[in-house]
Design a protein around this motif. Structure first.
Motif, mmCIF file in Angstrom:
data_model
loop_
_atom_site.group_PDB
_atom_site.id
_atom_site.type_symbol
_atom_site.label_atom_id
_atom_site.label_comp_id
_atom_site.label_asym_id
_atom_site.label_seq_id
_atom_site.Cartn_x
_atom_site.Cartn_y
_atom_site.Cartn_z
ATOM 1 N N GLY A 37 0.749 -1.089 0.162
ATOM 2 C CA GLY A 37 -0.039 0.171 -0.168
ATOM 3 C C GLY A 37 0.896 1.252 0.211
ATOM 4 N N LEU A 38 1.977 1.004 0.779
ATOM 5 C CA LEU A 38 2.922 2.438 0.974
ATOM 6 C C LEU A 38 3.556 2.608 -0.465
ATOM 7 C CD1 LEU A 38 3.986 2.099 4.402
ATOM 8 C CD2 LEU A 38 2.424 3.626 3.796
ATOM 9 N N LEU A 60 2.991 2.851 12.857
ATOM 10 C CA LEU A 60 3.487 2.014 11.888
ATOM 11 C C LEU A 60 4.283 1.014 12.847
ATOM 12 C CD1 LEU A 60 5.109 3.718 8.946
ATOM 13 C CD2 LEU A 60 3.113 2.432 8.811
ATOM 14 N N ASP A 61 4.539 1.382 14.214
ATOM 15 C CA ASP A 61 5.490 0.725 15.234
ATOM 16 C C ASP A 61 4.167 -0.196 16.074
ATOM 17 O OD1 ASP A 61 7.639 1.576 13.659
ATOM 18 O OD2 ASP A 61 7.530 3.364 15.176
ATOM 19 N N SER A 80 10.838 2.372 -9.601
ATOM 20 C CA SER A 80 9.900 3.064 -10.431
ATOM 21 C C SER A 80 9.061 3.847 -9.537
ATOM 22 C CB SER A 80 9.379 2.222 -11.604
ATOM 23 O OG SER A 80 8.128 1.477 -11.018
ATOM 24 N N LEU A 81 8.502 3.485 -8.535
ATOM 25 C CA LEU A 81 7.521 4.057 -7.749
ATOM 26 C C LEU A 81 8.046 5.086 -6.777
ATOM 27 C CD1 LEU A 81 5.651 0.774 -6.790
ATOM 28 C CD2 LEU A 81 4.627 2.474 -8.136
ATOM 29 N N ILE A 82 9.155 5.136 -6.446
ATOM 30 C CA ILE A 82 9.318 5.985 -5.423
ATOM 31 C C ILE A 82 10.563 7.198 -5.918
ATOM 32 C CG2 ILE A 82 9.090 4.491 -3.658
ATOM 33 C CD1 ILE A 82 12.040 3.746 -3.539
ATOM 34 N N LEU A 137 10.620 4.080 5.514
ATOM 35 C CA LEU A 137 10.968 5.008 4.357
ATOM 36 C C LEU A 137 9.707 5.089 3.435
ATOM 37 C CD1 LEU A 137 13.365 5.697 2.793
ATOM 38 C CD2 LEU A 137 13.601 3.660 1.794
ATOM 39 N N LEU A 138 9.078 4.031 3.150
ATOM 40 C CA LEU A 138 7.930 4.218 2.233
ATOM 41 C C LEU A 138 6.667 5.345 2.739
ATOM 42 C CD1 LEU A 138 7.356 0.784 0.690
ATOM 43 C CD2 LEU A 138 8.762 2.657 -0.244
ATOM 44 N N ALA A 139 6.887 5.109 3.891
ATOM 45 C CA ALA A 139 5.629 6.189 4.682
ATOM 46 C C ALA A 139 5.876 7.700 4.549
ATOM 47 C CB ALA A 139 5.232 5.864 6.031
ATOM 48 N N GLU A 140 7.044 7.963 4.175
ATOM 49 C CA GLU A 140 7.440 9.403 4.132
ATOM 50 C C GLU A 140 6.513 10.426 3.495
ATOM 51 O OE1 GLU A 140 11.656 9.805 3.627
ATOM 52 O OE2 GLU A 140 12.176 8.773 5.581
ATOM 53 N N GLY A 141 6.098 11.374 3.751
ATOM 54 C CA GLY A 141 5.634 12.338 2.947
ATOM 55 C C GLY A 141 4.010 11.953 2.437
ATOM 56 N N LEU A 142 3.583 10.811 3.170
ATOM 57 C CA LEU A 142 2.239 10.366 2.697
ATOM 58 C C LEU A 142 0.967 10.675 3.503
ATOM 59 C CD1 LEU A 142 2.953 6.787 1.598
ATOM 60 C CD2 LEU A 142 2.807 8.845 0.111
ATOM 61 N N ASP A 143 -0.046 10.795 3.199
ATOM 62 C CA ASP A 143 -1.330 11.143 4.069
ATOM 63 C C ASP A 143 -1.656 9.787 4.737
ATOM 64 O OD1 ASP A 143 -3.551 11.939 5.286
ATOM 65 O OD2 ASP A 143 -4.598 12.952 3.656
ATOM 66 N N ILE A 144 -1.526 9.545 5.802
ATOM 67 C CA ILE A 144 -2.017 8.077 6.374
ATOM 68 C C ILE A 144 -2.726 8.417 7.667
ATOM 69 C CG2 ILE A 144 -1.068 6.101 7.707
ATOM 70 C CD1 ILE A 144 1.540 6.760 6.342
ATOM 71 N N ARG A 145 -3.700 7.795 7.536
ATOM 72 C CA ARG A 145 -4.902 8.099 8.733
ATOM 73 C C ARG A 145 -4.890 6.743 9.475
ATOM 74 N NH1 ARG A 145 -8.518 11.784 5.991
ATOM 75 N NH2 ARG A 145 -7.095 13.074 4.763
ATOM 76 N N TYR A 146 -4.239 6.923 10.908
ATOM 77 C CA TYR A 146 -4.270 5.773 11.637
ATOM 78 C C TYR A 146 -5.499 5.331 12.455
ATOM 79 C CZ TYR A 146 0.688 5.996 10.253
ATOM 80 O OH TYR A 146 1.874 5.835 9.781
ATOM 81 N N GLY A 147 -5.559 4.100 12.944
ATOM 82 C CA GLY A 147 -6.629 3.757 13.731
ATOM 83 C C GLY A 147 -7.982 3.507 13.170
ATOM 84 N N GLN A 148 -7.926 3.397 11.852
ATOM 85 C CA GLN A 148 -9.262 3.213 11.065
ATOM 86 C C GLN A 148 -9.454 1.639 10.686
ATOM 87 O OE1 GLN A 148 -10.273 6.271 11.380
ATOM 88 N NE2 GLN A 148 -10.637 6.904 9.191
ATOM 89 N N ILE A 149 -10.554 0.960 11.404
ATOM 90 C CA ILE A 149 -10.422 -0.396 11.082
ATOM 91 C C ILE A 149 -11.862 -0.416 10.363
ATOM 92 C CG2 ILE A 149 -11.319 -2.363 12.425
ATOM 93 C CD1 ILE A 149 -10.140 -1.405 14.889
#
Length: 434
Positions: A37-38, A60-61, A80-82, A137-149
């Motif tokens: 996903g990342l 993430l931890d 190619s993705l990063i 590494l891959l999470a850097e700069g992304l819009d990640i919303r945690y605690g979403q089940i």
């Protein structure tokens, strides 16, 4: 023209109705902040396509366990993705950052009882990456919303949008939802119902991560600086390697990562489901008595309170009967382990997952730019992915059975074809002889 109107025009080829949805939050919603996903989210960010990643854990931890994965033929897809500066840091997330990836290398497979070399599997440009660090590494700069089940997905009658509902009462509407939420994917089960459940196989493994004294660590690492595998005539498969060697000058700080897997009927798995950690450790130590070094000593030197990570082996074949999901006019799809959970004795999982991410990013760019209708782009992505990764699920499961059977091991895919992509193996098998 509003963003909503532009998106509708791209996906339907016509002007939207006057009463446009007002809850559309993002073009692409990725469910699951794993490596797949990342990587996909980074590819979409690189292409300028709005994307949100949701993750059920609080960070993430949040999960204490970590493991490492092999990246080989899938390297070009991840690259190619990063962004280039991010790829330039790939060495820093290896199990031993001080040991550069070499152009030519091999994983040795030993007879687990005698130590005799059975074969060397080519591992050229082989990256052994720590999952925890790769995700960071891959999470850097992304819009990640945690605690979403994730609890449910609903689709608008006009065929344009889908809305995800979470247990905290929040919801997100998007033009495309991508489930990358792992082998026990909630997204997959919402799409397929009971048919979306993972299949438990009659094989198990006990994983261990441990540190040793400096003298012991140096002894264990002399067999190979990074990775080593063995197949035991008693019916065991095993791996031994580094997990964390940040300081090459302090062997006592190195963490080793190793496991033994074995044939375990489902009845046995059920009967031992409630075993304590002490029982798991004792079982693993008993298995290790059948092994030569480094496994023999690595298990003998473990403390009595050493934590053991026990797991059943599982798979999910997207090409199997009843496993074809409805993508709702290209509004929802799956990638990575959510689409094709596979066993790991052939080391293919990460490579197929980043290939999914690369191909899906291209498909999303195609419909976002208007090059292809959304439904067509997602259909093409799924057809290629199901053929490619579904074939690997089946081959990896076959390989797992064969490496635990001494009478069949020499004919197993890992022994005859190494870690090559399943399609490359088949192309070689059917190549005309001149």
């Amino acid at each position: 023209m509003s963003l909503l109107r532009r998106l509708s025009d791209l996906f339907t080829g016509s002007r939207p109705p006057v009463a446009e949805p007002t809850t559309v939050t993002v073009t692409v919603l990725v469910v699951g902040a794993g490596s797949t996903g990342l990587a996909l989210a980074q590819g979409l960010k690189k292409a300028g396509i709005a994307c949100i990643v949701v993750e059920k854990n609080e960070s993430l931890d949040a999960q204490p366990r970590d493991w490492n994965m092999g990246l080989h033929w899938g390297t070009d897809y991840l690259r190619s993705l990063i962004p280039k500066p991010m790829w330039a840091r790939i060495q820093s997330i290896q199990v031993d950052p001080s040991t550069p990836t070499t152009e030519a290398d091999a994983i040795k497979f030993l007879n687990g009882q005698t130590g005799e070399l059975m074969t060397s599997v080519p591992a050229n440009n082989f990256y052994r990456l720590r999952r925890h660090k790769l995700r960071g590494l891959l999470a850097e700069g992304l819009d990640i919303r945690y605690g979403q089940i994730l609890e449910n997905i609903e689709y608008t009658p006009d065929g344009k949008y889908a809305t995800t509902y979470f247990d905290n009462g929040s919801h997100i509407t998007a033009s495309l939802i991508v489930g990358t939420d792992g082998a026990r994917s909630t997204t997959r089960q919402l799409l397929l119902g009971p048919a979306g459940s993972i299949r438990k196989l009659p094989y198990c493994a006990s994983f261990i991560q441990a540190r040793y004294t400096a003298e012991q660590a140096l002894f264990l690492r002399q067999f190979h600086p990074l990775y080593l595998a063995s197949i035991n005539p008693a019916g065991y498969f095993s791996f031994f390697g580094m997990h964390d060697a940040e300081d090459p000058e302090r062997p006592e700080t190195w963490t080793f990562f190793f496991y033994i897997s074995w044939h375990s009927p489902l009845e046995e798995q059920k009967a031992t489901a409630n075993w304590s950690n002490a029982q798991r450790l004792q079982q693993a130590k008993e298995f290790a008595k059948e092994f030569t070094d480094p496994w023999k000593s690595a298990y003998e030197w473990l403390n009595d309170n050493q934590e053991v990570w026990y797991m059943s082996l599982t798979d999910f074949d997207p090409g199997a009967e009843g496993h074809k999901w409805d993508n709702h006019n290209g509004r929802v799809t799956l990638a990575g382990d959510a689409a094709h959970a596979m066993t790991y004795q052939r080391g293919q999982g990460l490579n197929h997952s980043v290939t999914d991410a690369g191909n899906l990013a291209t498909a999303i760019e195609d419909f976002f730019s208007g090059k292809k209708p959304r439904a067509e782009a997602i259909k093409e992505y799924e057809e290629e992915m199901i053929t490619r990764a579904g074939g690997e699920v089946r081959m990896s499961t076959t390989n797992t059975a064969m490496v635990h059977d001494w009478q069949k091991v020499l004919k197993s895919p890992i022994m005859t074809s190494g870690m090559a992509k399943v399609q490359d193996i088949r192309a070689q098998e059917y190549r005309p002889r001149i």
